[in-house]
Write an enzyme that holds these catalytic residues in place. Structure first.
Site, PDB file in Angstrom:
ATOM      1  N   TYR A 100     -14.059  32.514  53.787  1.00 27.78           N
ATOM      2  CA  TYR A 100     -13.897  31.109  53.719  1.00 27.78           C
ATOM      3  C   TYR A 100     -15.161  30.732  53.117  1.00 27.78           C
ATOM      4  O   TYR A 100     -15.900  31.199  53.900  1.00 27.78           O
ATOM      5  CB  TYR A 100     -13.590  30.449  55.929  1.00 27.78           C
ATOM      6  N   GLU A 183     -12.087  23.671  49.032  1.00 29.98           N
ATOM      7  CA  GLU A 183     -12.251  24.384  49.986  1.00 29.98           C
ATOM      8  C   GLU A 183     -11.301  26.049  48.883  1.00 29.98           C
ATOM      9  O   GLU A 183     -10.235  25.587  48.836  1.00 29.98           O
ATOM     10  CB  GLU A 183     -11.017  24.392  50.817  1.00 29.98           C
TER      11      GLU A 183
END
Ligand code: GDP
Ligand code: MN
Length: 360
Positions: A100, A183
């Site tokens: 992530y 992201e």
């Protein structure tokens, strides 16, 4: 404004972040030929602005023989109650590990904040709850044009070094695109290298013009109208409509409603010097909100004239009760006009807000 995955991936690709080969298919397009060229094994991904599509059935595996049928099926469907108007058909990559990576704004320092964890793929909120120590954070001084090497090594915490350049490239995207969020979840390693398997970018609404985006798709019809009139307007989910002039007074009105046990339906700052027509537009805008049962108009007359405001309220003629607190220039004329038409005008903000909470 939120960008969809395929838009975010175009930006990532331009910035040098590897993304899987893919093709966008919209409802009505012929999925067949183009999609089959992507590869034998593909992933079909709903292009909708909601998270967790995977779990909700918005990410489907297919092969060159079934891709058309799978794409058509997803295109007609709703995922988490959102209609799917486009799908991204991508080559299926062999994921070894999911990471992530995100960059957002740290509210306390007002600087870019990079988050990285080797526990990617799942929702970051889940990792933050169950394994907070696994998330590495770094605040970057906003004047830095690159992420320092020592910060990248700290963030990676032993994860493969080939992920490092992606951190810096995402940082460039974040800065150059005026993003509030950039992201990649998951950022993946595969036998053929690193890829952004998903991408999400939110552009700061205040920077849309600089980014060459002429229309904010995320606005509701009412928010769009408010923008045309030049109001600062935010929809909330209560029953008391709020109109004020100046952000401070309007915010104080919203707060006082909450303190006295009511629920504000919105924030609307009509701005300084609002005339009859602007006030009428503002009142009608709130009158058109289905959940609004009463409207409070809390205005200070300086350059704004209370008689103009009164005329605007009367012109608007909405079905909901309108409770008014006006103070300042031409206050007496305003009061007379409102009284004549049966509107309640109260002297203080506390009285007006209590009355509105009672009605609601
Ligand atoms: P989200 O659920 O909306 O965040 O959608 P993602 O694009 O992140 O996809 C969800 C999950 O699907 C990923 O975490 C992967 O595990 C899986 N996935 C997506 N694309 C691929 C792919 O090309 N190959 C494989 N094996 N899995 C994929
Ligand atoms: Mn994802």
């Amino acid at each position: 404004m939120k960008l969809l995955e395929y838009e975010a991936k175009e930006i990532l690709k331009d910035a040098g972040v590897p993304v899987p080969k893919g093709i966008l298919i919209r409802a009505g397009d012929d999925a067949g030929a183009g999609a089959a060229q992507i590869g034998e094994l593909v992933v079909v991904k709903a292009q909708i602005d909601v998270g967790g599509r995977g779990k909700a059935g918005g990410i489907l595996m297919a092969d060159s023989a079934t891709v058309q049928e799978v794409a058509d099926r997803l295109l007609g469907s709703r995922i988490k109650d959102v209609p799917v108007h486009a799908v991204l058909v991508e080559e299926r990559i062999s994921i070894e590990h999911e990471y992530y990576l995100s960059i957002s704004i740290d509210r306390s320092s007002g600087s870019p904040l990079i988050l990285f964890t080797s526990s990617g793929g799942v929702e970051i909120e889940e990792v933050a709850r169950t394994n907070p120590d696994a998330i590495r954070r770094a605040v970057i001084h906003p004047l830095l044009t690159d992420v320092p090497g020592y910060t990248i090594r700290y963030l990676l915490d032993g994860a493969p070094r080939e992920l490092g350049p992606v951190i810096n490239k995402l940082y460039h995207v974040f800065r150059s695109r005026d993003a509030l969020l950039a992201e990649i979840n998951p950022l993946v390693t595969t036998p053929s290298g690193v890829y952004a398997a998903d991408g999400k970018i939110i552009i700061d609404d205040n920077a849309l013009a600089r980014q060459g985006i002429s229309e904010n798709r995320d606005l509701t019809d009412r928010e769009r109208k408010a923008e045309e009139f030049g109001f600062s307007f935010v929809e909330l989910d209560g029953s008391i409509g709020v109109i004020g002039n100046g952000a401070g007074l309007t915010m104080a009105t919203v707060d006082l409603i909450t303190v006295l046990g009511g629920k504000p339906a919105n924030f609307l700052d009509v701005g300084g010097g609002a005339d009859r027509v602007r006030v009428a537009h503002a009142v009608q805008l709130l009158g058109s909100m289905p959940g609004v049962s009463v409207i409070i108009v809390n205005l200070l007359g300086g350059i704004t004239r209370c008689d103009e405001v009164a005329a605007g309220i009367i012109d608007a003629g909405v079905s909901q009760q309108v409770i008014v607190r006006l103070a300042g220039t031409n206050e007496e004329q305003g009061r007379e006009m409102l009284n004549k038409h049966g509107y309640r005008m109260l002297d203080t903000m506390e009285e007006a807000v209590s009355a509105a909470v009672e009605v609601a």
